[in-house]
Design a protein around this motif. Structure first.
Motif, short mmCIF file in Angstrom:
data_model
loop_
_atom_site.label_atom_id
_atom_site.label_comp_id
_atom_site.label_asym_id
_atom_site.label_seq_id
_atom_site.Cartn_x
_atom_site.Cartn_y
_atom_site.Cartn_z
N ILE A 107 1.07 -4.60 6.93
CA ILE A 107 0.68 -4.41 5.53
C ILE A 107 1.78 -4.94 4.60
O ILE A 107 1.51 -5.66 3.64
N PHE A 108 3.01 -4.58 4.91
CA PHE A 108 4.13 -5.04 4.09
C PHE A 108 4.19 -6.56 4.06
O PHE A 108 4.28 -7.16 3.01
N SER A 109 4.11 -7.15 5.24
CA SER A 109 4.23 -8.59 5.35
C SER A 109 3.12 -9.29 4.58
O SER A 109 3.35 -10.27 3.88
N PHE A 110 1.91 -8.75 4.71
CA PHE A 110 0.79 -9.37 4.00
C PHE A 110 1.05 -9.32 2.50
O PHE A 110 0.85 -10.30 1.79
N GLN A 111 1.52 -8.18 2.02
CA GLN A 111 1.79 -8.05 0.58
C GLN A 111 2.90 -9.00 0.15
O GLN A 111 2.80 -9.65 -0.89
N TRP A 112 3.96 -9.09 0.94
CA TRP A 112 5.06 -10.01 0.60
C TRP A 112 4.53 -11.43 0.45
O TRP A 112 4.85 -12.14 -0.49
N ARG A 113 3.74 -11.85 1.46
CA ARG A 113 3.31 -13.25 1.49
C ARG A 113 2.24 -13.52 0.45
O ARG A 113 2.21 -14.59 -0.14
N TRP A 114 1.36 -12.56 0.22
CA TRP A 114 0.32 -12.78 -0.79
C TRP A 114 0.97 -12.95 -2.16
O TRP A 114 0.54 -13.75 -2.98
N ILE A 171 -8.75 -11.78 -10.83
CA ILE A 171 -9.30 -12.29 -9.56
C ILE A 171 -8.21 -12.32 -8.48
O ILE A 171 -8.45 -11.97 -7.33
N SER A 172 -6.99 -12.69 -8.89
CA SER A 172 -5.91 -12.80 -7.90
C SER A 172 -5.55 -11.44 -7.29
O SER A 172 -4.95 -11.38 -6.22
N LEU A 173 -5.90 -10.35 -7.98
CA LEU A 173 -5.56 -9.02 -7.47
C LEU A 173 -6.56 -8.51 -6.43
O LEU A 173 -6.24 -7.61 -5.64
N VAL A 174 -7.76 -9.08 -6.45
CA VAL A 174 -8.84 -8.52 -5.65
C VAL A 174 -8.50 -8.37 -4.16
O VAL A 174 -8.67 -7.29 -3.60
N PRO A 175 -7.96 -9.41 -3.51
CA PRO A 175 -7.67 -9.24 -2.08
C PRO A 175 -6.69 -8.10 -1.80
O PRO A 175 -6.88 -7.34 -0.84
N MET A 176 -5.65 -7.96 -2.63
CA MET A 176 -4.70 -6.87 -2.40
C MET A 176 -5.37 -5.51 -2.60
O MET A 176 -5.06 -4.55 -1.91
N ILE A 177 -6.29 -5.44 -3.56
CA ILE A 177 -6.98 -4.17 -3.79
C ILE A 177 -7.85 -3.82 -2.59
O ILE A 177 -7.90 -2.67 -2.15
N ILE A 231 -7.54 -0.51 -0.30
CA ILE A 231 -8.61 0.45 -0.06
C ILE A 231 -8.79 0.67 1.44
O ILE A 231 -8.91 1.79 1.91
N VAL A 232 -8.75 -0.42 2.20
CA VAL A 232 -8.96 -0.30 3.64
C VAL A 232 -7.81 0.45 4.32
O VAL A 232 -8.03 1.31 5.16
N PHE A 233 -6.59 0.14 3.92
CA PHE A 233 -5.44 0.69 4.63
C PHE A 233 -4.71 1.79 3.86
O PHE A 233 -3.58 2.12 4.19
N GLN A 234 -5.37 2.34 2.85
CA GLN A 234 -4.73 3.28 1.94
C GLN A 234 -3.93 4.35 2.68
O GLN A 234 -2.77 4.61 2.36
N ARG A 235 -4.55 4.93 3.71
CA ARG A 235 -3.93 5.99 4.50
C ARG A 235 -2.56 5.56 5.02
O ARG A 235 -1.59 6.31 4.94
N TYR A 236 -2.48 4.35 5.55
CA TYR A 236 -1.21 3.89 6.12
C TYR A 236 -0.20 3.55 5.04
O TYR A 236 0.99 3.77 5.18
N ILE A 237 -0.70 2.96 3.95
CA ILE A 237 0.22 2.53 2.90
C ILE A 237 0.88 3.72 2.23
O ILE A 237 2.08 3.72 1.97
N MET A 238 0.10 4.76 1.98
CA MET A 238 0.66 5.90 1.28
C MET A 238 1.58 6.73 2.17
O MET A 238 2.33 7.56 1.67
N LYS A 292 -1.08 9.74 -7.54
CA LYS A 292 -0.30 8.92 -6.61
C LYS A 292 -0.87 7.51 -6.52
O LYS A 292 -0.14 6.52 -6.54
N VAL A 293 -2.19 7.43 -6.44
CA VAL A 293 -2.85 6.12 -6.36
C VAL A 293 -2.55 5.31 -7.63
O VAL A 293 -2.25 4.12 -7.56
N ILE A 294 -2.61 5.99 -8.78
CA ILE A 294 -2.35 5.29 -10.04
C ILE A 294 -0.93 4.73 -10.07
O ILE A 294 -0.71 3.56 -10.37
N PHE A 295 0.03 5.58 -9.71
CA PHE A 295 1.42 5.12 -9.76
C PHE A 295 1.72 4.09 -8.69
O PHE A 295 2.65 3.32 -8.81
N PHE A 296 0.90 4.11 -7.66
CA PHE A 296 1.12 3.14 -6.59
C PHE A 296 0.60 1.76 -6.97
O PHE A 296 1.07 0.75 -6.44
#
Lengths: 277, 289
Positions: free
Chosen positions: A201-208, A250-256, A260-267, B102-106
């Motif tokens: 997840i981190f790597s994808f965000q860095w590269r995107w 539009i550029s934000l959509v893929p990260m969003i 949403i898919v990986f929210q559990r892991y990211i948080m 948390k989601v908002i601040f994230f």
């Protein structure tokens, strides 16, 4: 009773304060979103209105037809996915070696990797550009992918994780006759799944969201990544705000979607939070 | 047995080793060499320390460097206080709806630095921005956010704090959650106020995390580039041009590669000092946590 009352009072007060601050954080992006739904004539007309009077997605249609988003998305996706895949594999194997083998030269290498966090890419961008040129990687997506695979953060994440895995587990697998490669891929990598997901997840965000490498390496607009394409809009003499606002969204959509898919892991990345890569 | 392990260890690190040598060690050596040459991309002529001597007499380098220091000096407390405040609120037992908040601040974590720049440029537009509109609504005069250097600098700081919160929040929240509840309960018995508890329990308990956040922030602010480029493009004039942008412009726009490399080396030495401090404290932090 009294303290209960104060408790409830402070809960109300603090929760209100929290959501006021949260709203302030959300507002800029909300404002961008709402603005992108306004027709061009409404964007600069005073008095400003929060909600678009005649909401329209024309801006998006315009931006989609002007900018070759599919091309930029595909380019960025290729870079982000391939780099992430290779980063995870390289970091996992390297982290495993650094955690589980005891050789002096491995320690030397560990120190070398530490050094890469001390000398960030920004500092060696001019000489690295010469290396990119010499290797014939200029103006190619592989020029973005290959140098980005090496991240100290990823290696350290795996190293720390593998250090907590008991050596007995390795020994018993060795006694059963498994060679090191098999031990790594069939035993160690599956155990390290949480680290794999977090780093991915981190790597994808860095590269995107990467900017400096693409800026230096790419020149052909057909190879632009999303961020560089956006940059070309900002660099214009007269900014076309209708185009820029909807393109930014539009550029934000893929990260969003990823979020949403990986929210559990990211948080839940408290344990691995740390450096940039 | 032992020897095959050695072979495997080498295979396991091979990819990173090669990448390290080609894209890190070699450019670093090359950078030192370039910094001692006059190099425009074609022929490198060795000129010794001349680049460095010129750098320290170059007022635009000097300004970019001191501006970067100022930005870091103001930006670090800015980022630290805002992210700590948000994190404390998000871990307080007195707040409800934490998951939504948390989601908002994230959210800013998802937004690329380029878009962060666009966002704040749009909010702070001089004649059409939301902020100036609000100021005029309450009877104030519009503020020249982008044409006055000091105001532009302020907008850059807002954008920095906004963009930096999510990342630091993740670090802070882990530390805040692990403070033993019993400490607060004991303070409750003694009748300590919320502020006293924060000052005497929370802050000391997260000391090593604070160091980490501060040093990472120093590092990131010293290297600021993409966000500012899309927000102000270094302007007005060069009022928000920081050191990495300076290096980029001299190296890639003006093709003064040797000169840019010398500037990079100066930045490197500064970052190195911060890194050494960071590693010293990061180690200490791990021991007492």
């Amino acid at each position: 009773m009294n303290s209960k009352l104060t408790d409830r009072f402070s809960t109300v007060m603090l929760t209100t304060a929290l959501f006021i601050v949260a709203f302030m954080y959300l507002f800029p992006i909300l404002w961008l979103l709402l603005s992108s739904l306004k027709p061009g004539s409404e964007l600069f007309s005073y008095p400003l209105t929060i909600l678009p009077e005649t909401p329209t997605v024309d801006g998006y249609a315009y931006s989609w037809s002007t900018m070759q988003f599919i091309k930029y998305f595909i380019n960025t996706l290729i870079v982000a996915v391939i780099t992430t895949l290779l980063t995870v594999i390289a970091s996992a194997t390297c982290g495993f070696a650094l955690a589980k083998y005891n050789y002096k030269w491995l320690n030397v290498f560990l120190i070398c990797m530490l050094a890469t966090t001390m000398l960030p890419t920004e500092v060696i961008m001019t000489p690295t550009f010469s290396v990119i040129l010499e290797l014939g990687l200029y103006d190619s997506l592989s020029g973005l992918i290959i140098p980005s695979i090496n991240t100290a953060t990823g290696i350290f994440m795996f190293r720390q994780y593998f250090m907590t895995v008991p050596n007995d587990l390795l020994e018993s697998a060795r006694i059963d006759g498994a060679h090191e490669g098999k031990i790594f891929f069939q035993l160690m990598l599956p155990i390290a799944k949480p680290v794999v997901i977090t780093l991915a997840i981190f790597s994808f965000q860095w590269r995107w969201n990467d900017y400096i490498w693409p800026l230096i390496v790419l020149s052909d607009p057909n190879k632009y990544t999303v961020q560089i394409a956006l940059r070309s809009l900002i660099g214009a003499d007269n900014i076309d705000w209708v185009l820029l606002l909807s393109s930014s969204i539009i550029s934000l959509v893929p990260m969003i979607i990823i979020f949403i898919v990986f929210q559990r892991y990211i948080m839940d990345t408290g344990a691995t939070s740390g450096l940039k890569g | 047995m032992k020897d095959t392990n050695k072979k495997w260890a080498f295979i396991f690190i091979a990819a990173n080793l090669v990448l390290f040598l080609v894209f890190f060690a070699w450019p670093a050596i090359l950078g030192v060499y370039y910094s001692l040459t006059e190099y425009n991309g074609n022929v490198a002529t060795f000129i010794g320390l001349e680049n460095y001597i010129n750098l320290f007499q170059d007022s635009s380098f000097y300004k970019a460097m001191s501006r970067t220091f100022l930005y870091t000096l103001i930006g670090v407390p800015f980022v630290y206080v805002t992210s700590l405040f948000v994190s404390v609120m998000l871990t307080s037992k007195h707040t409800k709806g934490k998951n939504v908040a948390k989601v908002i601040f994230f959210f800013p974590w998802l937004v690329s630095p380029i878009v962060v720049g666009v966002l704040w440029r749009w909010m702070f537009g001089e004649s059409f921005g939301f902020v100036n509109y609000m100021i005029q609504l309450i009877g104030g005069d519009p503020i020249p956010w982008s044409s006055n250097g000091n105001f532009a600098f302020l907008v850059v700081l807002f954008a920095t704090a906004w963009g930096g919160t999510a990342f630091n929040m993740l670090i802070f929240m882990g530390a805040l959650i692990s403070i033993p509840k019993s400490l607060y309960e004991a303070a409750d018995v003694d009748g300590g106020s919320g502020w006293q508890k924060f000052l005497h329990i929370t802050l000391p308990s997260i000391r090593s995390t604070s160091f980490l956040v501060i040093l990472l922030a120093v590092f990131n602010l010293m290297k600021e580039f993409p966000m500012v480029q899309s927000l102000t493009n270094g302007g007005p004039g060069t009022d928000t041009t920081f050191i990495v942008q300076y290096i980029y412009e001299t190296g890639f726009d003006q093709m003064k590669v040797g000169y840019a490399s010398a500037a990079s080396m100066v930045l490197f030495v500064i970052l190195l000092v911060f890194s050494l401090i960071q590693f010293k404290f990061a180690k200490g932090g791990r021991v007492d946590e």
